[in-house]
Design a protein around this motif. Structure first.
Motif, PDB file in Angstrom:
ATOM      1  N   TYR A 103       0.837  -1.153  -0.119  1.00 24.23           N
ATOM      2  CA  TYR A 103      -0.022  -0.052   0.082  1.00 24.23           C
ATOM      3  C   TYR A 103       0.870   1.199   0.061  1.00 24.23           C
ATOM      4  O   TYR A 103       0.503   2.190  -0.952  1.00 24.23           O
ATOM      5  CB  TYR A 103      -0.998  -0.130   1.285  1.00 24.23           C
ATOM      6  CG  TYR A 103      -1.659   1.477   1.450  1.00 24.23           C
ATOM      7  CD1 TYR A 103      -2.724   1.656   0.607  1.00 24.23           C
ATOM      8  CD2 TYR A 103      -1.181   2.038   2.488  1.00 24.23           C
ATOM      9  CE1 TYR A 103      -3.390   2.892   0.784  1.00 24.23           C
ATOM     10  CE2 TYR A 103      -1.845   3.262   2.601  1.00 24.23           C
ATOM     11  CZ  TYR A 103      -2.894   3.655   1.829  1.00 24.23           C
ATOM     12  OH  TYR A 103      -3.495   4.891   2.008  1.00 24.23           O
ATOM     13  N   ARG A 158       1.216   3.686  -3.315  1.00 28.63           N
ATOM     14  CA  ARG A 158       0.777   5.343  -2.902  1.00 28.63           C
ATOM     15  C   ARG A 158       1.884   6.226  -3.412  1.00 28.63           C
ATOM     16  O   ARG A 158       1.447   7.285  -3.577  1.00 28.63           O
ATOM     17  CB  ARG A 158       0.241   5.626  -1.291  1.00 28.63           C
ATOM     18  CG  ARG A 158      -0.629   6.462  -1.063  1.00 28.63           C
ATOM     19  CD  ARG A 158      -1.097   6.373   0.273  1.00 28.63           C
ATOM     20  NE  ARG A 158       0.035   6.649   1.202  1.00 28.63           N
ATOM     21  CZ  ARG A 158       0.012   7.215   2.485  1.00 28.63           C
ATOM     22  NH1 ARG A 158      -1.356   7.452   3.067  1.00 28.63           N
ATOM     23  NH2 ARG A 158       0.940   7.068   3.387  1.00 28.63           N
ATOM     24  N   SER A 188       0.347   5.117  -9.945  1.00 32.20           N
ATOM     25  CA  SER A 188      -0.756   4.425  -9.434  1.00 32.20           C
ATOM     26  C   SER A 188      -2.099   5.212  -9.373  1.00 32.20           C
ATOM     27  O   SER A 188      -2.145   6.442  -9.391  1.00 32.20           O
ATOM     28  CB  SER A 188      -0.379   4.176  -8.137  1.00 32.20           C
ATOM     29  OG  SER A 188       0.750   3.471  -7.898  1.00 32.20           O
ATOM     30  N   ARG A 189      -3.138   4.570  -9.369  1.00 31.37           N
ATOM     31  CA  ARG A 189      -4.732   5.228  -9.251  1.00 31.37           C
ATOM     32  C   ARG A 189      -5.421   4.314  -8.168  1.00 31.37           C
ATOM     33  O   ARG A 189      -4.963   3.154  -7.929  1.00 31.37           O
ATOM     34  CB  ARG A 189      -5.168   5.299 -10.642  1.00 31.37           C
ATOM     35  CG  ARG A 189      -5.555   4.056 -11.238  1.00 31.37           C
ATOM     36  CD  ARG A 189      -5.902   4.200 -12.751  1.00 31.37           C
ATOM     37  NE  ARG A 189      -6.232   2.925 -13.486  1.00 31.37           N
ATOM     38  CZ  ARG A 189      -7.221   2.331 -13.192  1.00 31.37           C
ATOM     39  NH1 ARG A 189      -8.182   2.667 -12.350  1.00 31.37           N
ATOM     40  NH2 ARG A 189      -7.333   1.056 -13.892  1.00 31.37           N
ATOM     41  N   GLN A 190      -6.230   5.005  -7.552  1.00 28.14           N
ATOM     42  CA  GLN A 190      -6.955   4.568  -6.457  1.00 28.14           C
ATOM     43  C   GLN A 190      -8.711   4.811  -6.614  1.00 28.14           C
ATOM     44  O   GLN A 190      -8.994   5.750  -7.056  1.00 28.14           O
ATOM     45  CB  GLN A 190      -6.624   5.125  -5.188  1.00 28.14           C
ATOM     46  CG  GLN A 190      -7.684   4.360  -4.002  1.00 28.14           C
ATOM     47  CD  GLN A 190      -6.919   4.793  -2.370  1.00 28.14           C
ATOM     48  OE1 GLN A 190      -5.711   5.572  -2.492  1.00 28.14           O
ATOM     49  NE2 GLN A 190      -7.332   4.490  -1.354  1.00 28.14           N
ATOM     50  N   ASN A 201     -11.445   1.578  -2.044  1.00 20.24           N
ATOM     51  CA  ASN A 201     -10.163   0.843  -1.096  1.00 20.24           C
ATOM     52  C   ASN A 201      -9.263   0.191  -2.032  1.00 20.24           C
ATOM     53  O   ASN A 201      -8.503  -1.029  -1.565  1.00 20.24           O
ATOM     54  CB  ASN A 201     -10.872   0.186   0.059  1.00 20.24           C
ATOM     55  CG  ASN A 201     -11.611  -0.870  -0.392  1.00 20.24           C
ATOM     56  OD1 ASN A 201     -12.230  -0.817  -1.517  1.00 20.24           O
ATOM     57  ND2 ASN A 201     -11.613  -2.076   0.346  1.00 20.24           N
ATOM     58  N   ILE A 256      -6.313   0.092  -4.876  1.00 20.03           N
ATOM     59  CA  ILE A 256      -5.289   0.690  -5.754  1.00 20.03           C
ATOM     60  C   ILE A 256      -4.617  -0.049  -6.959  1.00 20.03           C
ATOM     61  O   ILE A 256      -4.562  -1.503  -6.742  1.00 20.03           O
ATOM     62  CB  ILE A 256      -4.259   0.878  -4.557  1.00 20.03           C
ATOM     63  CG1 ILE A 256      -4.571   1.857  -3.483  1.00 20.03           C
ATOM     64  CG2 ILE A 256      -2.989   1.473  -5.355  1.00 20.03           C
ATOM     65  CD1 ILE A 256      -3.539   2.157  -2.358  1.00 20.03           C
ATOM     66  N   THR A 309      -2.580  -5.263  -8.499  1.00 15.66           N
ATOM     67  CA  THR A 309      -4.062  -4.618  -7.738  1.00 15.66           C
ATOM     68  C   THR A 309      -4.134  -4.993  -6.342  1.00 15.66           C
ATOM     69  O   THR A 309      -3.689  -6.045  -5.609  1.00 15.66           O
ATOM     70  CB  THR A 309      -5.456  -5.341  -8.368  1.00 15.66           C
ATOM     71  OG1 THR A 309      -5.403  -4.881  -9.785  1.00 15.66           O
ATOM     72  CG2 THR A 309      -6.461  -4.408  -7.532  1.00 15.66           C
ATOM     73  N   HIS A 369      -5.400  -0.325   6.837  1.00 18.08           N
ATOM     74  CA  HIS A 369      -5.131   0.887   6.117  1.00 18.08           C
ATOM     75  C   HIS A 369      -4.532   2.148   7.250  1.00 18.08           C
ATOM     76  O   HIS A 369      -4.981   2.157   8.530  1.00 18.08           O
ATOM     77  CB  HIS A 369      -6.570   1.636   5.735  1.00 18.08           C
ATOM     78  CG  HIS A 369      -6.649   2.653   4.716  1.00 18.08           C
ATOM     79  ND1 HIS A 369      -5.736   4.021   5.005  1.00 18.08           N
ATOM     80  CD2 HIS A 369      -7.077   2.574   3.472  1.00 18.08           C
ATOM     81  CE1 HIS A 369      -6.061   4.653   3.845  1.00 18.08           C
ATOM     82  NE2 HIS A 369      -6.666   3.938   2.927  1.00 18.08           N
TER      83      HIS A 369
END
Length: 380
Positions: free
Chosen positions: A344, A348, A353-355, A358, A360, A372, A380
């Motif tokens: 994560y 991040r 990266s795209r989110q 919840n 990513i 993924t 988190h």
């Protein structure tokens, strides 16, 4: 200010201001049904850190040894009400500790009857007893040769009052208070016989778990206690299965889920659904899993010699705050595992990266193929 004063009056109705500027409060603080006289003198700015606390000799005696904590709370409490609430809690603790310290010892017959009971039970069953005879540990062996312990915390009114029992069982255990004829309500013999019966009822469960521990590579827990009902078992190809066994029905189909790359996990899930009718409660859980999944569970020695990667590809550690790598790259040429939180933080930090909520989407740190990550709330 008015709200604070109202709260103070509600929480400490016996503590009242002695002047209009409300720099002096006098009265009583209550704890465990007792009232203790005290006086609080505040400076003109009403800051508690410069206040003085004057206690009656009874209160001073009880709080002896807690002066440093009282001073610390006066330094950090935002207002008088907060300090009084903390002082009340501290007083409750001090009174409880004092009661335990000065509690009258049990009568002589408490010790003589207890020694007689242990003798009847067998001194070979005794593992530990403290000098006060308030804590006793007894051992028992089940039909498969496993040793189990029960810890008893005896109370002064024993045997009329049941002791607290502590065992390493996957189900709750409490000694029954149904007395036998001409027998104390909660004798050691009665509790021990119930302990033996409970052990026997759980024998099948422990047989199932022991077979899994002996014949597979259990990733989690590393050193499973007798109360543990879950196992995460390595299957190879950086894939593992997590099972949760019902201790009351240990040979029934357990809760299962797979951890690993989709291209390896999906075929296993299909086999589980297709062959679930083959599950036979007469067989062990391990044998049933082999039949249903159409696999042999590799032993640890075999997997360790293979390319089974254990450590996280980002932090290079196996365990991180109690968690082990549970995210795997789906690329069949890669299959590198990662801790969820490590992956994560890595994704991040990448601009590519795209989110979405919840989930990513990004690139694997090793092979740069798409990866993924679905974040659970606790990580988190």
């Amino acid at each position: 200010m008015a709200v604070t004063e109202a709260s103070l009056l509600r929480q400490c109705p016996l503590l009242l201001p002695q002047n209009r500027s409300k720099t002096v409060y006098e009265g009583f603080i209550s704890a465990q049904g007792r009232d203790f006289h005290l006086r609080v003198v505040l400076p003109e700015d009403l800051q508690l850190k410069n206040a003085r606390l004057l206690c009656s000799w009874q209160l001073r005696t009880i709080l002896n040894g807690y002066h440093q904590i009282v001073q610390q709370r006066m330094q950090h409490s935002p207002d008088l009400m907060s300090f009084m609430m903390e002082l009340k809690m501290l007083l409750e603790v001090a009174l409880k500790n004092r009661q335990e310290l000065y509690a009258p010892p049990p009568p002589p017959q408490f010790y003589s009857s207890l020694i007689e009971e242990i003798g009847t039970l067998g001194w070979d069953k005794l593992v530990y007893v403290d000098t006060c005879f308030s804590t006793i540990k007894l051992k028992a062996e089940d039909a498969s040769g496993r040793e189990h312990l029960i810890t008893l915390k005896l109370k002064a009114k024993y045997p009329a009052e049941s002791p607290d029992c502590f065992v390493d069982f996957p189900v709750p255990f409490s000694a029954s208070r149904t007395p036998q004829v001409n027998s104390p309500q909660s004798s050691l013999i009665s509790i021990y016989s119930q302990f033996l019966a409970a052990i026997e009822s759980l024998k099948a469960f422990w047989d199932v778990m022991d077979e899994i521990d002996e014949k597979t590579w259990v990733l989690e827990p590393e050193k499973p206690p007798r109360c543990a009902t879950a196992r995460r078992i390595a299957l190879g190809n950086n894939v593992s299965i997590n099972i949760e066994v019902d201790p009351r029905h240990p040979t029934m189909l357990p809760e299962c889920f797979f951890l690993g790359a989709d291209h390896v996990v999906k075929p296993l899930g299909i086999k589980l659904s297709r062959n679930i009718h083959l599950w036979d409660p007469e067989n062990s859980v391990l044998q049933n899993l082999k039949d249903v999944l159409e696999i042999d569970f590799p032993a640890r020695a075999i997997l360790e010699k293979s390319d089974f990667t254990m450590d996280c590809g980002i932090c290079y550690a196996y365990q991180l705050d109690g968690a082990i790598p549970d995210q795997v790259c789906d690329n069949s040429q890669c299959g590198q595992p990662f801790h969820q939180i490590c992956l994560y933080e890595w994704l991040r930090g990448l601009l590519t990266s795209r989110q979405s909520f919840n989930i990513i989407f990004g690139e694997c740190p090793y092979c740069s193929k798409p990866i993924t990550l679905k974040m659970s709330g606790r990580k988190h």
